[in-house]
Design an enzyme around this catalytic site. Structure first.
Site, mmCIF file in Angstrom:
data_model
loop_
_atom_site.group_PDB
_atom_site.id
_atom_site.type_symbol
_atom_site.label_atom_id
_atom_site.label_comp_id
_atom_site.label_asym_id
_atom_site.label_seq_id
_atom_site.Cartn_x
_atom_site.Cartn_y
_atom_site.Cartn_z
ATOM 1 N N GLY A 9 0.673 -1.184 0.392
ATOM 2 C CA GLY A 9 -0.203 0.083 -0.041
ATOM 3 C C GLY A 9 1.561 1.503 0.072
ATOM 4 N N GLY A 12 -0.278 4.746 -1.390
ATOM 5 C CA GLY A 12 -0.978 6.095 -0.865
ATOM 6 C C GLY A 12 -0.405 6.862 -0.474
ATOM 7 N N GLN A 13 -1.595 7.879 0.776
ATOM 8 C CA GLN A 13 -1.577 8.803 1.155
ATOM 9 C C GLN A 13 -0.466 8.657 1.896
ATOM 10 O OE1 GLN A 13 -4.269 10.842 3.953
ATOM 11 N NE2 GLN A 13 -3.577 12.526 3.813
ATOM 12 N N ASP A 35 2.117 -2.063 -3.765
ATOM 13 C CA ASP A 35 0.849 -1.480 -3.929
ATOM 14 C C ASP A 35 -0.589 -2.004 -5.093
ATOM 15 O OD1 ASP A 35 -0.599 1.393 -2.637
ATOM 16 O OD2 ASP A 35 -2.015 0.155 -4.810
ATOM 17 N N ASP A 54 -1.774 -7.408 -5.211
ATOM 18 C CA ASP A 54 -2.462 -6.929 -4.477
ATOM 19 C C ASP A 54 -2.117 -8.353 -3.107
ATOM 20 O OD1 ASP A 54 -5.312 -7.965 -3.231
ATOM 21 O OD2 ASP A 54 -5.737 -8.718 -5.267
ATOM 22 N N TYR A 144 -15.384 0.013 8.965
ATOM 23 C CA TYR A 144 -13.714 0.489 9.104
ATOM 24 C C TYR A 144 -13.105 0.783 10.009
ATOM 25 C CZ TYR A 144 -10.185 3.290 9.100
ATOM 26 O OH TYR A 144 -8.489 3.256 8.744
ATOM 27 N N LYS A 148 -10.756 -2.303 11.949
ATOM 28 C CA LYS A 148 -8.921 -2.090 12.761
ATOM 29 C C LYS A 148 -9.658 -2.580 13.913
ATOM 30 C CE LYS A 148 -6.975 0.425 9.803
ATOM 31 N NZ LYS A 148 -6.076 -0.290 9.196
ATOM 32 N N ILE A 174 -4.565 12.433 9.518
ATOM 33 C CA ILE A 174 -3.978 12.253 9.085
ATOM 34 C C ILE A 174 -3.883 13.255 7.794
ATOM 35 C CG2 ILE A 174 -0.759 11.630 8.236
ATOM 36 C CD1 ILE A 174 -1.822 10.394 10.850
HETATM 37 P P1 NAD Z 1 -4.806 5.160 1.386
HETATM 38 O O1 NAD Z 1 -6.316 5.029 0.965
HETATM 39 O O2 NAD Z 1 -4.557 6.900 1.055
HETATM 40 O O3 NAD Z 1 -3.915 4.353 0.989
HETATM 41 C C1 NAD Z 1 -3.697 2.580 0.937
HETATM 42 C C2 NAD Z 1 -3.567 2.475 -0.493
HETATM 43 O O4 NAD Z 1 -3.720 0.639 -0.453
HETATM 44 C C3 NAD Z 1 -3.328 2.484 -2.212
HETATM 45 O O5 NAD Z 1 -3.060 2.998 -2.530
HETATM 46 C C4 NAD Z 1 -3.990 1.676 -2.393
HETATM 47 O O6 NAD Z 1 -3.851 1.442 -4.115
HETATM 48 C C5 NAD Z 1 -3.229 0.722 -1.561
HETATM 49 N N1 NAD Z 1 -4.453 -0.674 -1.555
HETATM 50 C C6 NAD Z 1 -6.009 -0.598 -2.078
HETATM 51 N N2 NAD Z 1 -6.226 -1.743 -2.336
HETATM 52 C C7 NAD Z 1 -4.733 -2.757 -2.054
HETATM 53 C C8 NAD Z 1 -4.613 -4.462 -2.157
HETATM 54 N N3 NAD Z 1 -5.789 -5.191 -2.681
HETATM 55 N N4 NAD Z 1 -3.624 -5.111 -2.102
HETATM 56 C C9 NAD Z 1 -2.339 -3.881 -2.360
HETATM 57 N N5 NAD Z 1 -2.688 -2.678 -2.167
HETATM 58 C C10 NAD Z 1 -4.107 -1.610 -2.557
HETATM 59 O O7 NAD Z 1 -4.736 4.817 2.898
HETATM 60 P P2 NAD Z 1 -3.630 5.587 4.069
HETATM 61 O O8 NAD Z 1 -4.842 6.732 4.689
HETATM 62 O O9 NAD Z 1 -2.111 5.594 3.194
HETATM 63 O O10 NAD Z 1 -3.346 4.562 4.841
HETATM 64 C C11 NAD Z 1 -2.795 3.591 5.802
HETATM 65 C C12 NAD Z 1 -3.172 2.578 6.195
HETATM 66 O O11 NAD Z 1 -3.429 3.287 7.714
HETATM 67 C C13 NAD Z 1 -4.492 2.432 6.297
HETATM 68 O O12 NAD Z 1 -4.565 1.300 6.934
HETATM 69 C C14 NAD Z 1 -5.147 2.656 7.485
HETATM 70 O O13 NAD Z 1 -6.757 2.450 7.634
HETATM 71 C C15 NAD Z 1 -4.726 4.222 8.122
HETATM 72 N N6 NAD Z 1 -4.697 5.292 8.503
HETATM 73 C C16 NAD Z 1 -4.793 6.330 8.004
HETATM 74 C C17 NAD Z 1 -5.285 7.103 8.288
HETATM 75 C C18 NAD Z 1 -5.418 8.825 7.640
HETATM 76 O O14 NAD Z 1 -5.956 9.813 7.852
HETATM 77 N N7 NAD Z 1 -4.464 8.478 6.343
HETATM 78 C C19 NAD Z 1 -6.015 7.594 9.840
HETATM 79 C C20 NAD Z 1 -6.407 6.170 10.728
HETATM 80 C C21 NAD Z 1 -5.204 5.230 9.820
HETATM 81 N N1 SER Z 2 -8.541 9.209 8.294
HETATM 82 C C1 SER Z 2 -8.717 7.970 8.589
HETATM 83 C C2 SER Z 2 -10.867 8.038 7.733
HETATM 84 O O1 SER Z 2 -11.136 9.514 8.034
HETATM 85 C C3 SER Z 2 -9.360 7.462 9.923
HETATM 86 O O2 SER Z 2 -8.308 6.406 9.800
HETATM 87 O O3 SER Z 2 -10.777 7.095 7.634
#
Ligand code: NAD
Ligand code: SER
Length: 321
Positions: A9, A12-13, A35, A54, A144, A148, A174
């Site tokens: 992954g 992603g962000q 990813d 995947d 979700y 978690k 974030i």
């Molecule tokens: P995101 O959605 O920006 O990125 C997720 C990435 O996973 C994407 O690049 C997507 O292409 C990839 N993905 C989707 N399906 C996939 C698969 N089957 N196999 C491989 N890759 C796959 O999410 P993020 O914000 O970067 O979050 C990363 C982690 O942090 C997650 O577990 C999320 O729950 C957790 N998180 C994020 C936040 C936040 O504010 N960004 C807050 C709390 C927790």
């Molecule tokens: N930034 C995330 C959401 O809003 C928190 O896990 O889903």
């Protein structure tokens, strides 16, 4: 010492910035970015290995671990809260079966250390909303959040049952300026900056007084790398550390932006994400993280706002956004 890290992954962000942070620690060639969508930014493809993966494809996960002699995994692939509520079955499938694949393959192959993030979404309407404790009620009202909580419990189970080294943070929302967020409830706190710079106004999908815990990306990277490098023997908790930075409402975030863009305007049109936000904490007690591995955030609200507006303003001037 971990020698080869697999990031799942990584596009992603968080992954698109965390990959570069880990490459600084372990060396460019030793951090493999993967990813489902392998269209990584040039900075990631140019300076280290990448591949398409995947996480539900267990055979390919095993193949990549063998090929690169991986001994550490950062698993970031997940469906976030807002997208998850639109398709809960899809969120369950990816979030749970992805995590189970990572844990099982890691167990079989003797992976030394695994990081899987949790979220403030693990909490729910029955959790204390203010200074939410580390050890508390986990009864989320989103799919979700359900995944978690289950992910945290699984991580802790694998630590206790198999003696594995599994670590996780309950990230707050974030805020970042590189890769856009992937469909969460806290996404407004990123979109507001792009609209402030581009249009001088923003229509918010949450009510003005919705308080949520947030964190600027440099602190997210610091929290993640600090926990990953921490002495496992000193950790009493494992898969779900509370981490806080600051808490803010849309109205307060708009006021912070007005310190730099005085004419910025905000309007409110709450949608289905309001109910999700209402079920999450106002603020977080992260004393366990501070005590067990020395967590300390650097950015408060105004420091984050100033930096976000500077970076996004520069992108806008260059015509990149
Ligand atoms: P995101 O959605 O920006 O990125 C997720 C990435 O996973 C994407 O690049 C997507 O292409 C990839 N993905 C989707 N399906 C996939 C698969 N089957 N196999 C491989 N890759 C796959 O999410 P993020 O914000 O970067 O979050 C990363 C982690 O942090 C997650 O577990 C999320 O729950 C957790 N998180 C994020 C936040 C936040 O504010 N960004 C807050 C709390 C927790
Ligand atoms: N930034 C995330 C959401 O809003 C928190 O896990 O889903």
């Amino acid at each position: 010492m971990i020698k080869k890290l697999l990031i799942i992954g990584a596009n992603g962000q968080i992954g698109s910035e965390l990959t570069l942070a880990f490459r600084k620690i372990y060396g460019n060639d030793n951090v493999i970015a993967t990813d489902l969508n392998p269209a990584f930014k040039a900075e990631i493809t140019d300076n280290g290995p990448t591949d398409q993966l995947d996480v539900l494809d267990r055979a390919k996960l095993e193949m990549l671990i063998d090929k690169h002699q991986i001994d550490g995994i950062i698993h970031l692939a997940a469906i976030l809260s807002a997208v998850g509520e639109k398709n809960p079955q899809f969120a369950w499938n990816l979030n749970m079966n992805g995590t189970m694949n990572v844990l099982e393959v890691a167990r079989e192959k003797g992976i030394k250390r695994i990081f899987i993030p949790s979220s403030i979404a693990a909490f729910g309407p029955t959790t204390p909303f203010d200074h939410t404790p580390q050890d508390t009620i986990l009864q989320p009202s989103t799919m979700y959040g359900v995944t978690k909580v289950a992910g945290e419990l699984l991580g802790d189970y694998y630590v206790q049952k198999y003696g594995m080294d599994i670590r996780g943070l309950r990230y707050p929302g974030i805020i970042s300026n590189d890769t856009l967020p992937g469909g969460g409830t806290t996404d407004y706190a990123v979109a507001i900056f792009y609209d402030a710079v581009k249009h001088g106004k923003y229509e918010c999908f949450l009510k003005e007084d919705t308080r949520l815990p947030m964190m600027y990306m440099p602190d997210c990277l610091k929290a993640t790398t600090d926990l990953f490098l921490a002495d496992f023997g000193k950790l009493k908790h494992h898969a779900g550390f509370n981490v806080g930075a600051f808490s803010v409402t849309p109205k307060e975030l708009a006021a912070s932006i007005r310190k730099f863009i005085p004419n910025f305007e905000i309007t409110y049109k709450p949608d289905f994400r309001q109910a999700i936000a209402d079920s999450w904490p106002n603020s977080i007690d992260d004393s366990a993280a501070r005590e067990e591995w020395g967590w300390k955030p650097e950015y408060d609200l105004d420091a984050m706002t100033e930096d976000m507006l500077r970076v996004i303003g520069e992108k806008h001037k260059k015509g990149l956004i």
